[in-house]
Design a protein around this motif. Structure first.
Motif, PDB file in Angstrom:
ATOM      1  N   ARG A  55       0.989  -0.943   0.209  1.00 50.34           N
ATOM      2  CA  ARG A  55      -0.082   0.298  -0.374  1.00 50.34           C
ATOM      3  C   ARG A  55       1.033   1.347   0.555  1.00 50.34           C
ATOM      4  O   ARG A  55       0.811   2.126  -0.872  1.00 50.34           O
ATOM      5  N   ILE A  56       1.912   0.995   0.664  1.00 45.74           N
ATOM      6  CA  ILE A  56       2.582   2.874   1.049  1.00 45.74           C
ATOM      7  C   ILE A  56       3.397   2.687  -0.274  1.00 45.74           C
ATOM      8  O   ILE A  56       3.497   3.942  -0.711  1.00 45.74           O
ATOM      9  N   LEU A  57       4.331   1.576  -0.954  1.00 47.13           N
ATOM     10  CA  LEU A  57       4.785   1.337  -2.441  1.00 47.13           C
ATOM     11  C   LEU A  57       3.773   2.638  -3.217  1.00 47.13           C
ATOM     12  O   LEU A  57       4.138   3.030  -4.669  1.00 47.13           O
ATOM     13  N   ARG A  58       1.978   1.141  -3.291  1.00 50.05           N
ATOM     14  CA  ARG A  58       1.350   1.848  -4.146  1.00 50.05           C
ATOM     15  C   ARG A  58       1.343   3.347  -4.218  1.00 50.05           C
ATOM     16  O   ARG A  58       1.111   4.739  -5.177  1.00 50.05           O
ATOM     17  N   PHE A  59       1.069   4.127  -2.961  1.00 49.38           N
ATOM     18  CA  PHE A  59       1.165   5.415  -2.511  1.00 49.38           C
ATOM     19  C   PHE A  59       2.095   6.263  -2.981  1.00 49.38           C
ATOM     20  O   PHE A  59       1.786   7.685  -3.747  1.00 49.38           O
ATOM     21  N   PHE A  60       2.708   6.005  -3.122  1.00 52.96           N
ATOM     22  CA  PHE A  60       4.381   6.285  -3.983  1.00 52.96           C
ATOM     23  C   PHE A  60       4.936   6.645  -5.721  1.00 52.96           C
ATOM     24  O   PHE A  60       5.325   7.270  -6.197  1.00 52.96           O
ATOM     25  N   GLY A  61       3.563   5.092  -5.991  1.00 53.22           N
ATOM     26  CA  GLY A  61       3.683   5.097  -7.671  1.00 53.22           C
ATOM     27  C   GLY A  61       4.736   4.346  -7.764  1.00 53.22           C
ATOM     28  O   GLY A  61       5.388   4.597  -8.994  1.00 53.22           O
ATOM     29  N   LEU A  62       5.002   3.647  -7.213  1.00 57.95           N
ATOM     30  CA  LEU A  62       6.231   2.141  -7.072  1.00 57.95           C
ATOM     31  C   LEU A  62       5.811   0.706  -7.054  1.00 57.95           C
ATOM     32  O   LEU A  62       4.820   0.574  -6.930  1.00 57.95           O
ATOM     33  N   ASN A  63       6.623   0.602  -8.522  1.00 57.38           N
ATOM     34  CA  ASN A  63       6.313  -0.823  -8.823  1.00 57.38           C
ATOM     35  C   ASN A  63       7.662  -0.880  -8.700  1.00 57.38           C
ATOM     36  O   ASN A  63       9.088  -0.706  -9.302  1.00 57.38           O
ATOM     37  N   VAL A  64       7.502  -2.634  -7.773  1.00 54.81           N
ATOM     38  CA  VAL A  64       8.948  -2.962  -7.512  1.00 54.81           C
ATOM     39  C   VAL A  64       8.346  -4.839  -8.278  1.00 54.81           C
ATOM     40  O   VAL A  64       8.058  -4.885  -8.243  1.00 54.81           O
ATOM     41  N   THR A  65       9.805  -5.231  -8.689  1.00 52.14           N
ATOM     42  CA  THR A  65       9.609  -6.631  -8.400  1.00 52.14           C
ATOM     43  C   THR A  65       9.813  -7.476  -7.464  1.00 52.14           C
ATOM     44  O   THR A  65      10.188  -7.546  -6.697  1.00 52.14           O
ATOM     45  N   GLY A  66       9.230  -8.706  -7.348  1.00 53.90           N
ATOM     46  CA  GLY A  66       9.591  -9.764  -6.236  1.00 53.90           C
ATOM     47  C   GLY A  66      10.808  -9.674  -6.112  1.00 53.90           C
ATOM     48  O   GLY A  66      10.768  -9.511  -4.924  1.00 53.90           O
ATOM     49  N   GLU A  67      12.019 -10.100  -6.186  1.00 53.50           N
ATOM     50  CA  GLU A  67      13.289  -9.758  -5.740  1.00 53.50           C
ATOM     51  C   GLU A  67      13.455  -8.297  -5.229  1.00 53.50           C
ATOM     52  O   GLU A  67      13.638  -8.777  -4.059  1.00 53.50           O
TER      53      GLU A  67
END
Length: 353
Positions: A267-279
């Motif tokens: 949720r926090i990553l989504r707020f900052f508009g961040l997409n990350v890989t599983g690793e």
């Protein structure tokens, strides 16, 4: 440690130097002679707790790291570096609430440039040298963020800033300079903050009867001088929470210390508009298992909320209930609280991207 003197140099020479040594960042402002000390961080990823600790780590490995001295006046030029990122997010907070952890979670990715409580930002946003910066604070602040936010490493894609707890007092100014930049405010149960602040005592209590203390409490110094440490501590925290609430907007997020846990990271990553890989996500989550302020060590984290609350006296409880508790509850129930903005903890039961 080699040192180059660029005082009184034409601004084009300073720009040429900086763009040839892109690891150079301001490390300290010197008010007495109006100079800036720069330090070459080279290819470091700056994952340490504070920028100055990163400098110490760099020096321990590279005793020949370059320092440069320039005049204050270079901050009149906003584009000292080429290829500058706009901030991707700001982190504001009260003390002892997990802000260091969150900053380290973000800086665990090589492509994230996270500046954590850099001393020049501290100095510029404080009030100790109010007369020096009163009319230039906004311009110098933007220049500093342009410097810290340039593409220092080829892999950099995002730029974040973690402020000190008292810089919530500058929130309205920073919002005005950077409208639309998402900012997150971390807070914590005052029954866990106030006893710990008094026990230390915290740095802001040590600065109580000073202009900086008055700034922290958002009160005239004459009023602060009449307050007990407990009353002062409660006032500092209540003014901080109040300012955060007064600046509520559609690009802020209020996160309680208890909400800062791995299952809420998406949720926090989504707020900052961040997409990350599983690793990348797994590396971020790993940070939650250790004390964030132990740089270079892997000290397992042990929850401490119960031990902190055990130190609450009747006097502390009464002060919190009278001045602080309703603000804490207001953050909990705000439409911009994490649980309100993103009501589903893990869509579809997912715990990772």
């Amino acid at each position: 440690m080699p040192r180059q003197d660029f005082r009184n140099k034409p601004i084009e020479e300073v720009k040429t130097l900086l763009n040839s040594r892109r690891g150079l960042l301001p490390l300290e402002l010197h008010y007495d002679n109006r100079e800036i000390t720069w330090f070459d961080f080279g290819d470091m990823h700056l994952r340490e707790t504070f920028l100055e600790i990163s400098a110490e780590e760099r020096l321990s490995q590279h005793a020949d790291a370059l320092t440069v001295v320039t005049d204050f006046d270079v901050l009149e030029t906003p584009d000292l570096y080429d290829d500058v990122f706009s901030p991707s997010g700001f982190i504001f907070h009260v003390g002892r609430c997990g802000s260091t952890l969150l900053a380290k979670v973000l800086s665990s990715l090589d492509r994230h440039n996270v500046i954590k409580e850099a001393e020049p930002v501290q100095q510029l946003l404080g009030v100790e040298y109010e007369e020096v910066f009163r009319n230039k604070r906004e311009r110098y602040f933007q220049s500093l963020l342009n410097i810290y936010g340039h593409r220092r490493l080829p892999v950099h894609e995002r730029f974040f800033v973690k402020f000190s707890s008292n810089h919530v007092k500058r929130l309205e100014m920073i919002r005005g300079l950077y409208p639309g930049v998402p900012w997150l405010f971390l807070y914590r149960n005052p029954y866990e903050i106030i006893p710990t602040s008094l026990e230390g005592p915290a740095w802001f209590i040590r600065n109580k009867n000073t202009p900086e203390g008055a700034f922290d409490a958002d009160l005239p110094i004459e009023s602060v001088e009449q307050m007990s440490d407990l009353a002062f501590s409660v006032q500092v925290e209540s003014s901080t929470l109040r300012i955060a609430l007064e600046n509520t907007c559609d690009h802020c997020l209020f996160v309680d210390y208890t909400q800062l846990k791995p299952e809420n990271l998406p949720r926090i990553l989504r707020f900052f508009g961040l997409n990350v890989t599983g690793e990348e996500y797994d590396g971020m989550v790993e940070q939650f298992g250790f004390y964030s302020k132990h740089d270079g060590e892997s000290v397992p984290f042990v929850p401490d909320s119960a031990s902190k609350q055990s130190k609450v006296t009747d006097e502390i409880r009464e002060a919190i209930e009278e001045e602080l508790w309703y603000l804490y509850q207001a953050l909990h129930h705000s439409e911009r609280n994490l649980d309100q903005v993103f009501p589903e903890a893990n869509p579809g039961g997912e715990s990772r991207p």
